[in-house]
Design an enzyme around this catalytic site. Sequence first.
Site, PDB file in Angstrom:
ATOM      1  N   ASP A  94       0.823  -1.205   0.000  1.00 50.62           N
ATOM      2  CA  ASP A  94       0.000   0.000   0.000  1.00 50.62           C
ATOM      3  C   ASP A  94       0.857   1.255   0.000  1.00 50.62           C
ATOM      4  O   ASP A  94       2.043   1.225   0.341  1.00 50.62           O
ATOM      5  CB  ASP A  94      -0.947   0.008   1.197  1.00 50.62           C
ATOM      6  CG  ASP A  94      -0.215   0.072   2.535  1.00 50.62           C
ATOM      7  OD1 ASP A  94       0.803  -0.632   2.687  1.00 50.62           O
ATOM      8  OD2 ASP A  94      -0.654   0.821   3.426  1.00 50.62           O
ATOM      9  N   GLU A 130       0.056  -1.316   5.537  1.00 52.93           N
ATOM     10  CA  GLU A 130       1.090  -0.899   6.482  1.00 52.93           C
ATOM     11  C   GLU A 130       0.897   0.542   6.906  1.00 52.93           C
ATOM     12  O   GLU A 130       1.137   0.898   8.068  1.00 52.93           O
ATOM     13  CB  GLU A 130       2.473  -1.086   5.850  1.00 52.93           C
ATOM     14  CG  GLU A 130       3.648  -0.936   6.813  1.00 52.93           C
ATOM     15  CD  GLU A 130       4.166   0.494   6.926  1.00 52.93           C
ATOM     16  OE1 GLU A 130       5.013   0.753   7.810  1.00 52.93           O
ATOM     17  OE2 GLU A 130       3.730   1.364   6.112  1.00 52.93           O
TER      18      GLU A 130
END
Length: 414
Positions: free
Chosen positions: A83, A177
Amino acid sequence: MDTEKLVQRFLHYVAFDTQSDEDNDQVCPSTPGQKVLAQDIADELKKLGLTEVDLDDNGYLMATLPANGVDEGPTVGFISHLDTSPDAPGGDIHPKVCRFDGKDVVLNDEKGIVFPVNAFPEIKKYEGQDIIFTDGTTLLGADDKAGVAAIISAVEYLLSHPEIPHGKVRIGFTPDEETGRSAAKFDVEKFGADFAYTVDGGELGGLEYENFNADNPVVTIHGIGVHTGDAKGIMKNALSVAAEWQQALPEGEKPECTEGREGFYHVYKMDGDVETCVLHMLIRDHDRDHFERRKAFLDQMAVFFNQKYSEGTVEVAHHDVYFNMLEKIQDGHMNVVELARKGMQAAGVTPVVAPIRGGTDGAQLSFRGLPCPNLFTGGANFHGRFEYLPVDSLHKACETVVEIIKRAYTLKVY
């Protein structure tokens, strides 16, 4: 190492919109694009010849580079996240590779966006190098697709050079994350590494095994709303109390006033009205005792405000997110750090050891039994429109992973 192929791999990954959504904690991954990229990478890993390629329903991708000519030794892991940050626009990225001449870089002619060297003078050390920029309208995504590209290019290199002996290697790519939830669903047992490295750091040479302890408290302030014409002696404006709360935090102990190992309090979001106001905060400190005292100070502030404005006006809910991995790394795992130093030096990189003013998946994973220092990716100015990635630094990140793998099987205690 084929630098052009490495760069093209990175540019392919940043074409996927994988911004995570910190407000969507009901599903994992929090945005569908992360799973799309994970599937694309899973297909790529299978084509490269990796084994045990596994993509689960939550978007966690793991794979194995089998041992080559080595029967014993530890299994080393490398982890990056798929991400990108929600702090800046992250879709429809238009990267550009420029030879940096030390002067301001025109990122976008049409919109008149220029990368200002005077605002980011640290870039001057990359003069004469190729650097990947954005067009000034989005982030780049080097955090952490540079790490993903470095890891995959490293294992591809070793697959194409069977003359290089190495032990078993596990690689893992995680969603979300940037929301702080990535490590929560990471299956350490299934990953099966004896130790690992997150490849999620910044500029060239970064080696990190010390990070903040982190609490994300939510402060809820309850007010009393009445018609303004009849408000005297009755109204309790939650917004006014919130402003007073912000001003009561210790002066000089906020992010804009601190550096190094100095901790802070930070109000980063406020929502509400006269009746109810919610403050989202960060408490950060490298020292665990200082960290706990900061949390206690917030509780004491709540007691004071409740005495001043009536009981129940202020509620503080603490949310510990991660702790300082140094507690675990220094407890018998400094050889893992030393292995990283040797790998960097073999790649011609001078290690730059500094505490992280933030956290990584490695912090949580270290407390779950997987020692996990953090390695550089080469990128800079993460989470913003002026993010950039020197190509030479990305190349060195990839070489560092290769050199660590080449030496990992010699580690006796892990």
